[in-house]
Design a protein around this motif. Structure first.
Motif, PDB file in Angstrom:
ATOM      1  N   ALA A  81      40.245  27.186  34.848  1.00  0.00           N
ATOM      2  CA  ALA A  81      39.626  28.401  35.951  1.00  0.00           C
ATOM      3  C   ALA A  81      40.676  29.467  35.852  1.00  0.00           C
ATOM      4  N   GLN A  82      41.903  29.252  35.766  1.00  0.00           N
ATOM      5  CA  GLN A  82      42.899  30.305  35.650  1.00  0.00           C
ATOM      6  C   GLN A  82      42.812  31.180  34.541  1.00  0.00           C
ATOM      7  N   ALA A  83      42.418  30.878  33.427  1.00  0.00           N
ATOM      8  CA  ALA A  83      42.174  31.764  32.469  1.00  0.00           C
ATOM      9  C   ALA A  83      41.130  32.633  32.426  1.00  0.00           C
ATOM     10  N   ASN A  84      40.230  32.475  33.447  1.00  0.00           N
ATOM     11  CA  ASN A  84      39.097  33.217  33.448  1.00  0.00           C
ATOM     12  C   ASN A  84      39.034  34.163  34.582  1.00  0.00           C
ATOM     13  N   LEU A  85      40.184  33.889  35.541  1.00  0.00           N
ATOM     14  CA  LEU A  85      40.344  34.705  36.471  1.00  0.00           C
ATOM     15  C   LEU A  85      40.022  36.290  36.694  1.00  0.00           C
ATOM     16  N   PHE A  86      40.616  36.923  35.646  1.00  0.00           N
ATOM     17  CA  PHE A  86      40.080  38.468  35.759  1.00  0.00           C
ATOM     18  C   PHE A  86      39.189  38.821  34.877  1.00  0.00           C
ATOM     19  N   LYS A  87      38.401  37.805  34.440  1.00  0.00           N
ATOM     20  CA  LYS A  87      36.999  38.089  33.839  1.00  0.00           C
ATOM     21  C   LYS A  87      35.892  38.588  34.761  1.00  0.00           C
ATOM     22  N   PRO A  88      35.618  39.792  34.811  1.00  0.00           N
ATOM     23  CA  PRO A  88      34.388  40.291  35.643  1.00  0.00           C
ATOM     24  C   PRO A  88      33.142  39.305  35.756  1.00  0.00           C
ATOM     25  N   PHE A  89      32.758  38.910  36.783  1.00  0.00           N
ATOM     26  CA  PHE A  89      31.758  38.112  37.506  1.00  0.00           C
ATOM     27  C   PHE A  89      32.056  36.536  37.127  1.00  0.00           C
ATOM     28  N   TYR A  90      33.283  36.204  36.699  1.00  0.00           N
ATOM     29  CA  TYR A  90      33.693  34.815  36.658  1.00  0.00           C
ATOM     30  C   TYR A  90      33.913  34.523  38.409  1.00  0.00           C
ATOM     31  N   THR A  91      33.214  33.662  38.519  1.00  0.00           N
ATOM     32  CA  THR A  91      33.188  33.188  39.965  1.00  0.00           C
ATOM     33  C   THR A  91      32.727  31.705  40.264  1.00  0.00           C
ATOM     34  N   THR A  92      33.422  31.021  41.171  1.00  0.00           N
ATOM     35  CA  THR A  92      33.024  29.689  41.553  1.00  0.00           C
ATOM     36  C   THR A  92      32.316  29.388  42.795  1.00  0.00           C
ATOM     37  N   LYS A  93      32.018  30.558  43.420  1.00  0.00           N
ATOM     38  CA  LYS A  93      31.441  30.459  44.574  1.00  0.00           C
ATOM     39  C   LYS A  93      29.884  30.964  44.727  1.00  0.00           C
ATOM     40  N   THR A  94      29.290  30.352  45.516  1.00  0.00           N
ATOM     41  CA  THR A  94      27.658  30.547  45.275  1.00  0.00           C
ATOM     42  C   THR A  94      27.518  32.252  45.885  1.00  0.00           C
ATOM     43  N   ARG A  95      28.425  32.269  46.630  1.00  0.00           N
ATOM     44  CA  ARG A  95      28.267  33.979  47.318  1.00  0.00           C
ATOM     45  C   ARG A  95      29.431  34.607  46.539  1.00  0.00           C
ATOM     46  N   GLY A  96      29.866  34.421  45.481  1.00  0.00           N
ATOM     47  CA  GLY A  96      31.152  35.171  45.048  1.00  0.00           C
ATOM     48  C   GLY A  96      30.349  36.378  44.307  1.00  0.00           C
ATOM     49  N   THR A  97      31.320  37.417  43.827  1.00  0.00           N
ATOM     50  CA  THR A  97      30.873  38.481  42.820  1.00  0.00           C
ATOM     51  C   THR A  97      31.548  38.270  41.617  1.00  0.00           C
ATOM     52  N   GLY A  98      32.751  37.438  41.696  1.00  0.00           N
ATOM     53  CA  GLY A  98      33.594  37.501  40.364  1.00  0.00           C
ATOM     54  C   GLY A  98      34.110  38.890  39.974  1.00  0.00           C
ATOM     55  N   LEU A  99      34.342  39.694  41.070  1.00  0.00           N
ATOM     56  CA  LEU A  99      34.676  41.131  40.604  1.00  0.00           C
ATOM     57  C   LEU A  99      36.046  41.264  41.362  1.00  0.00           C
ATOM     58  N   GLY A 100      36.314  40.521  42.421  1.00  0.00           N
ATOM     59  CA  GLY A 100      37.567  40.727  43.406  1.00  0.00           C
ATOM     60  C   GLY A 100      38.853  40.973  42.534  1.00  0.00           C
ATOM     61  N   LEU A 101      39.382  40.079  41.864  1.00  0.00           N
ATOM     62  CA  LEU A 101      40.557  39.872  41.010  1.00  0.00           C
ATOM     63  C   LEU A 101      40.500  40.969  40.028  1.00  0.00           C
ATOM     64  N   MET A 102      39.314  41.111  39.318  1.00  0.00           N
ATOM     65  CA  MET A 102      39.227  42.183  38.272  1.00  0.00           C
ATOM     66  C   MET A 102      39.673  43.611  38.955  1.00  0.00           C
ATOM     67  N   ILE A 103      38.999  43.967  40.105  1.00  0.00           N
ATOM     68  CA  ILE A 103      39.372  45.350  40.779  1.00  0.00           C
ATOM     69  C   ILE A 103      40.731  45.231  41.324  1.00  0.00           C
ATOM     70  N   THR A 104      41.020  43.942  41.958  1.00  0.00           N
ATOM     71  CA  THR A 104      42.550  44.158  42.340  1.00  0.00           C
ATOM     72  C   THR A 104      43.419  44.348  41.209  1.00  0.00           C
ATOM     73  N   LEU A 105      43.323  43.803  39.977  1.00  0.00           N
ATOM     74  CA  LEU A 105      44.315  43.952  38.962  1.00  0.00           C
ATOM     75  C   LEU A 105      44.084  45.548  38.578  1.00  0.00           C
ATOM     76  N   LYS A 106      43.237  46.022  38.498  1.00  0.00           N
ATOM     77  CA  LYS A 106      42.839  47.539  38.127  1.00  0.00           C
ATOM     78  C   LYS A 106      43.581  48.224  39.240  1.00  0.00           C
ATOM     79  N   MET A 107      43.376  47.907  40.404  1.00  0.00           N
ATOM     80  CA  MET A 107      44.127  48.824  41.428  1.00  0.00           C
ATOM     81  C   MET A 107      45.641  48.748  41.378  1.00  0.00           C
ATOM     82  N   VAL A 108      45.898  47.238  40.879  1.00  0.00           N
ATOM     83  CA  VAL A 108      47.444  47.121  40.997  1.00  0.00           C
ATOM     84  C   VAL A 108      48.111  48.024  39.840  1.00  0.00           C
ATOM     85  N   THR A 109      47.313  47.994  38.634  1.00  0.00           N
ATOM     86  CA  THR A 109      47.637  48.825  37.688  1.00  0.00           C
ATOM     87  C   THR A 109      47.615  50.274  37.633  1.00  0.00           C
ATOM     88  N   LEU A 110      46.863  50.579  38.605  1.00  0.00           N
ATOM     89  CA  LEU A 110      46.859  52.201  38.894  1.00  0.00           C
ATOM     90  C   LEU A 110      48.131  52.508  39.552  1.00  0.00           C
TER      91      LEU A 110
END
Ligand SMILES: Nc1ncnc2c1ncn2[C@@H]1O[C@H](COP(=O)(O)OP(=O)(O)O)[C@@H](O)[C@H]1O
Ligand SMILES: [Mg+2]
Length: 345
Positions: free
Chosen positions: A288-317
């Motif tokens: 699971a950890q290997a996929n975290l930052f991939k867009p749309f990777y989610t283990t939640k039924t109501r998840g988007t899988g975008l949260g961490l990818m967006i977070t990383l992008k913002m931190v990078t900015l």
């Protein structure tokens, strides 16, 4: 004449060795002694007294010496995490007698490289959009199917059945809305406004905003801010969003746990500030950890899988980067590293 030239050359080499920002150590394998260490090498290893001797350097830097053939060891590049620093080093064997090792401090370089990497992968916008098309396409297709079945059978269906179909369509619509909401945070990417942020105040205000919601889910949130940390250099809106994303994930991970806790710790790390969001939630497997930052990777039924990818992008900015450590069934800690602000501002 020749002698004094030689002498001049030697003292020139010696002063180069001393001023160069590379660590250089030379080991004599016959006498098993450290016969040379320059100033930079001493600085790198200074925190640890007594480390700078033959045996310690061999066991720290050349673990395979003696057990592997020499040609597999020498002339190769290695890295080593050492006291918050990342060191790169290359050992050489000269005249079968001496091992000399060049040591570089690559902490900053590797941080910048991983930032560049993150930016590159995020800028692959077509990849992101194809994912978005897919994510929006699914619910829209299913809405279309539901409505066309309903339309075809409208006169025969009982009011209850009609309601069932309408509900099904509504559920899919809320999925689309959810995705659109998640994508909204993309818009603040455009132009970060970096400023000094007094981190303790910022966290006090942030926690006041989320505390009630968390309490309702039975989660205790707290912060620990190191006394030597005052300002960080960040965009407060981005930072807010970053923390919100991390807290949301932590609170999801705590859903079925006991004694639910989230802690935000802030500690200084060289000229960076580490903000660590820790939870004692469900944790993640290595896969699971290997996929975290991939867009749309989610283990939640109501998840988007975008949260961490967006977070990383913002931190990078904000010229920072991000690291996640997690142990299945124990918890997760997300570290974001942000440049320090101007002191006493
Ligand atoms: N604190 C955490 N604890 C456990 N798993 C987590 C945590 N944060 C993220 N994850 C895992 O990473 C996945 C991706 O997270 P994210 O990108 O925020 O998308 P989402 O939250 O929509 O699923 C989550 O579905 C979850 O499996
Ligand atoms: Mg999330």
């Amino acid at each position: 004449m020749a002698h004094s030239e030689n002498h001049l050359e030697n003292s020139l080499y010696a002063s180069i060795m001393e001023t160069i920002d590379l660590g250089i150590v030379i080991l004599d394998v016959k006498t098993r002694e450290l016969i040379f260490k320059n100033k930079f090498a001493v600085e790198i290893f200074q925190q640890t007294q007594n480390l700078l001797d033959y045996r310690n350097l061999l066991s720290l830097l050349l673990t395979d010496y003696g057990s592997k053939p020499e040609k597999e060891i020498f002339g190769k590049n290695y890295t080593l995490r050492f006291k918050n620093r990342l060191l790169g080093y290359t050992p050489y064997m000269i005249a079968d007698n001496f091992i000399w090792i060049i040591i570089r401090d690559i902490t900053e370089r590797s941080r910048l490289e991983s930032i560049a990497e993150a930016v590159n992968s995020m800028d692959n916008i077509s990849f992101v959009f194809s994912g978005i098309r897919h994510e929006l396409g699914n619910p829209i297709n299913s809405i279309k199917m539901t409505l066309s079945v309903l339309k075809r059978n409208l006169s025969e269906y009982s009011p209850e059945t009609v309601e069932k179909y309408v509900d099904r369509a509504m559920t899919e619509i809320s999925r689309v809305e959810f995705l659109l909401r998640a994508l909204k945070s993309f818009s603040i990417f455009e132009k970060p406004e970096i400023q000094d942020v007094q981190i303790d105040d910022f966290l006090t205000r942030f926690i006041a905003l989320v505390r009630n919601d968390l309490h309702q889910s039975g989660i205790e949130i707290s912060k620990i801010v190191g006394l030597n940390v005052t300002n960080i250099s960040a965009d407060p809106r981005l930072l807010h969003q970053v923390l919100l994303n991390l807290i949301t994930n932590a609170s999801d991970a705590l859903e079925d746990q006991k004694n639910k806790k989230i802690t935000i710790r802030v500690i200084k790390q060289e000229d960076l500030v580490a903000m660590i969001v820790e939870d004692n939630g469900c944790g993640m497997s290595k896969e699971a950890q290997a996929n975290l930052f991939k867009p749309f990777y989610t283990t939640k039924t109501r998840g988007t899988g975008l949260g961490l990818m967006i977070t990383l992008k913002m931190v990078t900015l904000m010229k920072g980067n991000m690291e996640i450590n997690s142990i299945k069934d124990k918890g997760t800690s997300v570290t974001i590293l942000i440049p320090e602000g101007t002191r006493n501002a």
